[in-house]
Design an enzyme around this catalytic site. Sequence first.
Site, short mmCIF file in Angstrom:
data_model
loop_
_atom_site.label_atom_id
_atom_site.label_comp_id
_atom_site.label_asym_id
_atom_site.label_seq_id
_atom_site.Cartn_x
_atom_site.Cartn_y
_atom_site.Cartn_z
N TYR A 43 0.87 -1.41 -0.13
CA TYR A 43 0.08 0.03 0.04
C TYR A 43 0.97 1.25 -0.08
CZ TYR A 43 -4.91 -1.92 0.89
OH TYR A 43 -5.67 -2.44 0.76
N ASP A 50 -6.55 -6.97 4.29
CA ASP A 50 -7.67 -6.49 3.56
C ASP A 50 -8.39 -7.39 2.70
OD1 ASP A 50 -9.29 -4.14 2.31
OD2 ASP A 50 -8.16 -4.53 0.38
N ASP A 95 -12.61 -8.81 4.18
CA ASP A 95 -13.75 -8.82 3.45
C ASP A 95 -14.33 -10.22 3.39
OD1 ASP A 95 -13.59 -6.16 2.93
OD2 ASP A 95 -14.02 -6.55 0.78
C1 IPM Z 1 -10.56 -0.93 3.91
C2 IPM Z 1 -10.73 -0.34 2.62
C3 IPM Z 1 -9.36 0.58 2.12
C4 IPM Z 1 -8.19 -0.39 2.08
C5 IPM Z 1 -9.32 1.39 0.92
C6 IPM Z 1 -10.88 2.01 0.82
C7 IPM Z 1 -8.34 2.22 0.66
O1 IPM Z 1 -10.92 -1.26 1.59
O2 IPM Z 1 -10.33 -0.17 4.93
O3 IPM Z 1 -10.49 -2.04 4.14
O4 IPM Z 1 -8.02 -0.95 1.17
O5 IPM Z 1 -7.64 -0.31 3.32
MN MN Z 2 -11.11 -3.24 2.46
#
Ligand code: IPM
Ligand code: MN
Length: 354
Positions: free
Chosen positions: A141, A243, A247
């Site tokens: 990142y 990340d 999800d």
């Molecule tokens: C999260 C989001 C962020 C990330 C994005 C919006 C930059 O997906 O907080 O998980 O990738 O960290």
């Molecule tokens: Mn995310």
Amino acid sequence: MDALITLLPGDGIGPEVTKSGQSVLETIGEEFGHNFTFSRQHIGGSGIDHCNDPLPSDTVSSCNESNAVILGAVGGPKWDNPNAKIRPEQGLLGLRAALKVFANIRPVKIIPSLSKASPLKEHLLKNVDLLVIRELTGGIYFGEKQRNDSSASDLCIYHNYEVERIIRFAANLAKSRRNKLCSVDKANVLETSRLWRDVTTKIMASEFSSINIEHILVDAAAMYLISRPADFDVIVTENMFGDILTDEASMLSGSMGMLPSASLGDGRVGLYEPIHGSAPDIAGKGIANPCGMIGSVALLLRHSLDLQEEADLLEKAIYDAIENGARTADIATNNEKILSTEEMTQVITNCLVK
Ligand code: IPM
Ligand code: MN
């Protein structure tokens, strides 16, 4: 207690769920005699629109002067031009870096009556209670990015100290839970993962020898999260793997809209945000699930304000509201009445003050 909270509603459904977060904090303030004041600032697309900057300097100063920060969400199709130099997400990444919040806590718990809302078979969800600790200010990142006409690159870099501090953070949490830690990497391919695994092995052996440490490759971890999620307790992993895996893990709880997060560092200020995004498809309709945000407010009370009783009560209020059948559209299964964001917030508030 007196506390100053910076509100960063951001984009899409961000403002709608942030309103819910503010409202439950106000209720907690009234019930327990705390004086919470709020400073509302721009970030992400709203920063670009109002100040031509996804992270205006006023936003950073306000956050630094606050006890804690609440963030809704950033991003949306309006700012999605792939060639744009300025993107909403830069605001969030810049803020994480500015506040030095290297540790992102994402708890995944199952509220029993929601197991029907999960795509997984119900028996797999029994006893699921896990915590993902995502490294938040390093890795791919934040490495150097390059782009020319025929190629592009993103550098993934980790320094020893970044791995050491996140492993210590996760191991200390593991101590207060089931005494086991699962570190997720891709050490069969990536040099950064080999460094991650070496540093982890050293720190665990020298400082946390009573904790059971297991290393799992990220592809296998993605599979086990679906095939045997209850086996996990604390998972620690690097920025991008965290990340993606969270999800995935959110679907155990029934909906991405349920998961809260806390981002902490050595600094004073914690950043609290639901893990969901700006959900442009439902933005402005007033139907977003506020539970991820309200759960994040509970984490704020616990980690930034040290208000344990208030945090526990708020988490119980979310639990009770759901167990009593309150449902937003994303978690409704059996023709239940579908509540708006405001109605759901009100039901949770009622559970809080009863
Ligand atoms: C999260 C989001 C962020 C990330 C994005 C919006 C930059 O997906 O907080 O998980 O990738 O960290
Ligand atoms: Mn995310």
